[in-house]
Design a protein around this motif. Structure first.
Motif, PDB file in Angstrom:
ATOM      1  N   ILE A 119      -2.616  -6.118   1.178  1.00  5.87           N
ATOM      2  CA  ILE A 119      -1.351  -6.857   1.050  1.00  5.87           C
ATOM      3  C   ILE A 119      -0.793  -7.145   2.439  1.00  5.87           C
ATOM      4  CG2 ILE A 119       0.994  -6.841   0.069  1.00  5.87           C
ATOM      5  CD1 ILE A 119      -0.014  -4.573  -1.815  1.00  5.87           C
ATOM      6  N   ILE A 120      -0.312  -8.370   2.612  1.00 13.09           N
ATOM      7  CA  ILE A 120       0.327  -8.745   3.877  1.00 13.09           C
ATOM      8  C   ILE A 120       1.813  -8.939   3.637  1.00 13.09           C
ATOM      9  CG2 ILE A 120       0.462 -10.536   5.665  1.00 13.09           C
ATOM     10  CD1 ILE A 120      -2.471 -11.194   5.112  1.00 13.09           C
ATOM     11  N   VAL A 121       2.663  -8.355   4.484  1.00 11.81           N
ATOM     12  CA  VAL A 121       4.100  -8.675   4.402  1.00 11.81           C
ATOM     13  C   VAL A 121       4.503  -9.482   5.629  1.00 11.81           C
ATOM     14  CG1 VAL A 121       4.773  -6.658   3.051  1.00 11.81           C
ATOM     15  CG2 VAL A 121       4.873  -6.551   5.545  1.00 11.81           C
ATOM     16  N   GLY A 122       5.535 -10.306   5.440  1.00 13.78           N
ATOM     17  CA  GLY A 122       6.082 -11.059   6.566  1.00 13.78           C
ATOM     18  C   GLY A 122       5.301 -12.308   6.897  1.00 13.78           C
ATOM     19  N   ASN A 162       7.790  -0.968   5.442  1.00 14.19           N
ATOM     20  CA  ASN A 162       8.107   0.421   5.090  1.00 14.19           C
ATOM     21  C   ASN A 162       8.391   0.567   3.600  1.00 14.19           C
ATOM     22  OD1 ASN A 162       7.717   1.186   7.698  1.00 14.19           O
ATOM     23  ND2 ASN A 162       9.879   1.029   8.260  1.00 14.19           N
ATOM     24  N   LYS A 163       9.120  -0.408   3.047  1.00 10.72           N
ATOM     25  CA  LYS A 163       9.423  -0.353   1.606  1.00 10.72           C
ATOM     26  C   LYS A 163       8.128  -0.435   0.791  1.00 10.72           C
ATOM     27  CE  LYS A 163      14.033  -2.312   1.501  1.00 10.72           C
ATOM     28  NZ  LYS A 163      14.694  -3.611   1.550  1.00 10.72           N
ATOM     29  N   LEU A 164       7.240  -1.321   1.230  1.00  5.86           N
ATOM     30  CA  LEU A 164       5.982  -1.501   0.498  1.00  5.86           C
ATOM     31  C   LEU A 164       5.138  -0.223   0.553  1.00  5.86           C
ATOM     32  CD1 LEU A 164       3.962  -3.315  -1.008  1.00  5.86           C
ATOM     33  CD2 LEU A 164       3.066  -4.015   1.209  1.00  5.86           C
ATOM     34  N   ILE A 165       5.030   0.357   1.743  1.00  2.00           N
ATOM     35  CA  ILE A 165       4.208   1.572   1.882  1.00  2.00           C
ATOM     36  C   ILE A 165       4.727   2.686   0.981  1.00  2.00           C
ATOM     37  CG2 ILE A 165       3.705   3.488   3.440  1.00  2.00           C
ATOM     38  CD1 ILE A 165       2.988   1.732   5.518  1.00  2.00           C
ATOM     39  N   GLU A 166       6.052   2.801   0.923  1.00  2.00           N
ATOM     40  CA  GLU A 166       6.626   3.870   0.103  1.00  2.00           C
ATOM     41  C   GLU A 166       6.220   3.678  -1.367  1.00  2.00           C
ATOM     42  OE1 GLU A 166      10.838   4.421   0.684  1.00  2.00           O
ATOM     43  OE2 GLU A 166      10.877   5.750  -1.065  1.00  2.00           O
ATOM     44  N   LEU A 167       6.336   2.438  -1.828  1.00  3.63           N
ATOM     45  CA  LEU A 167       5.978   2.160  -3.223  1.00  3.63           C
ATOM     46  C   LEU A 167       4.487   2.419  -3.468  1.00  3.63           C
ATOM     47  CD1 LEU A 167       6.741   1.067  -6.019  1.00  3.63           C
ATOM     48  CD2 LEU A 167       6.238  -1.240  -5.157  1.00  3.63           C
ATOM     49  N   VAL A 168       3.657   1.902  -2.566  1.00  7.57           N
ATOM     50  CA  VAL A 168       2.197   2.061  -2.711  1.00  7.57           C
ATOM     51  C   VAL A 168       1.836   3.545  -2.758  1.00  7.57           C
ATOM     52  CG1 VAL A 168       0.075   1.848  -1.349  1.00  7.57           C
ATOM     53  CG2 VAL A 168       1.491  -0.164  -1.740  1.00  7.57           C
ATOM     54  N   ASN A 169       2.444   4.345  -1.879  1.00  7.57           N
ATOM     55  CA  ASN A 169       2.130   5.772  -1.832  1.00  7.57           C
ATOM     56  C   ASN A 169       2.596   6.505  -3.092  1.00  7.57           C
ATOM     57  OD1 ASN A 169       0.986   5.355   0.613  1.00  7.57           O
ATOM     58  ND2 ASN A 169       2.591   6.334   1.812  1.00  7.57           N
ATOM     59  N   ASN A 170       3.778   6.139  -3.572  1.00 10.14           N
ATOM     60  CA  ASN A 170       4.263   6.789  -4.797  1.00 10.14           C
ATOM     61  C   ASN A 170       3.323   6.515  -5.966  1.00 10.14           C
ATOM     62  OD1 ASN A 170       6.448   7.855  -3.557  1.00 10.14           O
ATOM     63  ND2 ASN A 170       7.873   6.227  -4.175  1.00 10.14           N
ATOM     64  N   THR A 216       6.160  -9.325  -4.567  1.00 10.44           N
ATOM     65  CA  THR A 216       5.040  -8.475  -4.161  1.00 10.44           C
ATOM     66  C   THR A 216       5.252  -7.057  -4.682  1.00 10.44           C
ATOM     67  OG1 THR A 216       4.527  -9.794  -2.209  1.00 10.44           O
ATOM     68  CG2 THR A 216       3.820  -7.497  -2.162  1.00 10.44           C
ATOM     69  N   LEU A 217       6.476  -6.542  -4.514  1.00  7.24           N
ATOM     70  CA  LEU A 217       6.750  -5.173  -4.995  1.00  7.24           C
ATOM     71  C   LEU A 217       6.538  -5.077  -6.510  1.00  7.24           C
ATOM     72  CD1 LEU A 217       9.978  -4.160  -2.995  1.00  7.24           C
ATOM     73  CD2 LEU A 217       7.608  -3.592  -2.473  1.00  7.24           C
ATOM     74  N   SER A 218       7.029  -6.089  -7.234  1.00  9.37           N
ATOM     75  CA  SER A 218       6.909  -5.979  -8.693  1.00  9.37           C
ATOM     76  C   SER A 218       5.450  -6.113  -9.129  1.00  9.37           C
ATOM     77  CB  SER A 218       7.810  -6.993  -9.391  1.00  9.37           C
ATOM     78  OG  SER A 218       7.261  -8.277  -9.287  1.00  9.37           O
ATOM     79  N   ASP A 235      -4.683   2.043  -7.131  1.00 10.46           N
ATOM     80  CA  ASP A 235      -5.048   3.402  -6.722  1.00 10.46           C
ATOM     81  C   ASP A 235      -4.790   3.598  -5.234  1.00 10.46           C
ATOM     82  OD1 ASP A 235      -6.730   2.876  -9.270  1.00 10.46           O
ATOM     83  OD2 ASP A 235      -6.657   5.054  -8.978  1.00 10.46           O
ATOM     84  N   SER A 236      -5.005   2.532  -4.477  1.00  6.84           N
ATOM     85  CA  SER A 236      -4.583   2.561  -3.071  1.00  6.84           C
ATOM     86  C   SER A 236      -4.531   1.131  -2.566  1.00  6.84           C
ATOM     87  CB  SER A 236      -5.526   3.407  -2.216  1.00  6.84           C
ATOM     88  OG  SER A 236      -6.732   2.741  -2.044  1.00  6.84           O
ATOM     89  N   ALA A 237      -3.828   0.946  -1.463  1.00  2.23           N
ATOM     90  CA  ALA A 237      -3.700  -0.414  -0.928  1.00  2.23           C
ATOM     91  C   ALA A 237      -3.662  -0.359   0.587  1.00  2.23           C
ATOM     92  CB  ALA A 237      -2.425  -1.060  -1.449  1.00  2.23           C
ATOM     93  N   PHE A 238      -4.352  -1.294   1.212  1.00  2.10           N
ATOM     94  CA  PHE A 238      -4.227  -1.471   2.659  1.00  2.10           C
ATOM     95  C   PHE A 238      -3.092  -2.453   2.878  1.00  2.10           C
ATOM     96  CE2 PHE A 238      -8.770  -0.511   2.046  1.00  2.10           C
ATOM     97  CZ  PHE A 238      -8.850   0.621   2.835  1.00  2.10           C
TER      98      PHE A 238
END
Ligand code: 5AD
Ligand code: SF4
Length: 443
Positions: free
Chosen positions: A309-312, A366-374, A324-326, A334-337
């Motif tokens: 996933i690319i942000v920005g 940062n918001k995306l990483i938090e969601l992906v990790n959760n 993207t978040l939804s 299971d995981s995302a780069f």
């Protein structure tokens, strides 16, 4: 070099699995020339940096590292330094490296790496510096020796290059157009690997789903998977990367029906907003992607899905980012780069006017990483109490009393077990899930 000792090589690789496989080939050629590997730069007679230019960060690291080699060359004037890979294929970069860093002896690109032994001999015999960049892709060169990093898992490239021209990406410019290897060559390589004791192979290509275009007789990626699934003695087959626009029902069926094809698909989405996907030239919509994911989940129960996933990206609004978040929430990867968009010279996105400010990019990242990790942690939790098949790769890096390996779905497992199992498939009961790995006991 101490007399009587084999000369050593040190290779550092940045970037993707393609680069890693190229480095394994460079190592294979050096081995044939009588060299042996080392993990310490100071011990090496030959140092190779295999570079990546997909994002600016990777490039900056390379410049810093090349500069730092000057001291080693001063201490050992016989040291030979070579820089290769994707960065060198970019306009002007090879010349800049030669000019800025006189301690560099060899510069070559992605299309002529197989010629490395010739360049090395030229430097040694004629005391010259060599710079050779081939602009256009060449015929596929078969039979290059290869020194693999693992004894049980191997990468096998099935196609080179990319025709997709996503607007942010430099790969089509530095790796050239798509070319597929002949299926007989691929099968032969895999059969040889099996004979040497390899259990798992990962088929590599920028877009494996378009494998076979231009080959005679005609063959699709699904056909190739079915052929590989029949190879006796092989336990597992994975592949990457799949472009969502090209992942066919036949491939999904092949995974469903094949015994060796692992239930794992890397399916880069890049963005959850149809508007941004269009600007990225990805050729699918959010809805089409989600439908594909539903189909995969329905057909392959327990499948593990991973993504990039690319942000920005230029013009990405808060609303696009929320899309993207939804999407991430819906798919439950299971995981995302995750990547912050990086401007790359000569790409269409670099010329787009609505570039996003760094602070906004970082906040979204940062918001995306938090969601992906959760979500990844939640997915891992589902494994607790389950019994899974693990290909045992060796002792665990952090705790040598444990063994380490991966499930068919690609999850890392550290477990208590018999070290005689290294290199084979073992059944392991998962006792505890952690954010990025699973713990267990062999049963
Ligand atoms: N900026 C950020 N990420 C990029 N990628 C490719 N180009 C860029 C770029 N310019 C990411 C994509 C791709 C992965 C290998 O790298 O997500 O799938
Ligand atoms: Fe780059 Fe797109 Fe090709 Fe992947 S499919 S290598 S992101 S151009």
């Amino acid at each position: 070099m101490i007399k009587g000792q084999m000369p050593r090589y040190y290779i550092e690789t940045w970037g993707c699995q393609m680069n890693e496989e190229d480095s394994e080939k460079l190592a294979g050629m050096l081995k044939k020339m009588g060299y042996t590997g080392t993990l310490k730069r100071e011990e090496a007679s030959v140092i190779i940096f295999n570079t990546c230019c997909v994002r600016e960060n990777a490039e900056l690291k390379v410049y810093g590292n090349v500069g730092a080699l000057k001291k080693l060359k001063e201490a050992n004037p016989d040291l030979i330094i070579a820089i290769c890979g994707c960065m060198m294929q970019q306009k002007g970069v090879a010349d800049e490296i030669m000019k800025k860093f006189p301690h560099v002896d060899i510069v070559f690109g992605t299309h002529n790496a197989y010629k490395f032994p010739e360049y090395l001999s030229r430097v040694k015999q004629d005391s010259v510096r060599v710079k050779e960049i081939v602009d256009k892709e060449t015929e596929i060169v078969e039979g290059v020796p290869i020194e693999r990093q693992s004894d049980y898992k191997a990468f096998v490239t099935i196609m080179y290059g990319c025709n997709n021209f996503c607007t942010y990406c430099v790969v089509p410019y530095v790796r050239g157009r798509e070319r597929s290897r002949r299926p007989e060559e691929i099968e032969k390589e895999i059969k040889d690997l099996v004979e040497q004791g390899y259990k798992e192979i990962t088929l590599l290509g920028q877009n494996v789903n378009s494998y076979g275009k231009g080959l005679e007789p005609q063959i699709t990626f699904a056909d190739l998977l079915k052929r590989i699934d029949r190879i006796p003695g092989l336990d597992r087959v994975r592949f990457m990367t799949s472009h969502p626009k090209d992942l066919s029902d036949d491939v999904i069926q092949a995974i469903k029906e094949g015994s060796k094809l692992c239930e794992q698909i890397h399916l880069p989405v890049q963005s959850g907003s149809t508007r941004i996907l269009k600007k990225m030239n990805r050729s699918y919509t959010r809805e089409a992607y989600l439908e594909l994911v539903e189909k995969i989940k329905r057909e392959i129960p327990g499948v593990s899905l991973t993504t990039d996933i690319i942000v920005g990206f230029p013009g990405e609004t808060e609303e696009d980012f929320q899309d993207t978040l939804s999407l991430v929430e819906k798919v439950e990867y299971d995981s995302a780069f995750t990547f912050i968009y990086s401007r790359r010279k000569y790409t269409p996105a670099d010329r787009m006017e609505d570039q996003i400010e760094d602070s906004v990019k970082h906040e979204r990242f940062n918001k995306l990483i938090e969601l992906v990790n959760n979500i990844a942690a939640k997915k891992n939790k589902e494994y607790e109490g389950k019994i899974v098949e693990v290909l045992v790769e060796g002792e665990s890096k952090n705790d040598s009393s444990k063994l380490t390996g991966r499930t068919r779905t690609g999850k890392l497992v550290n477990f208590i077990g018999d070290s005689k199992g290294i290199g084979s498939l073992r059944m392991v009961k998962i006792t505890k899930a952690q954010s990025f790995s699973l713990m267990g006991e062999e049963i």
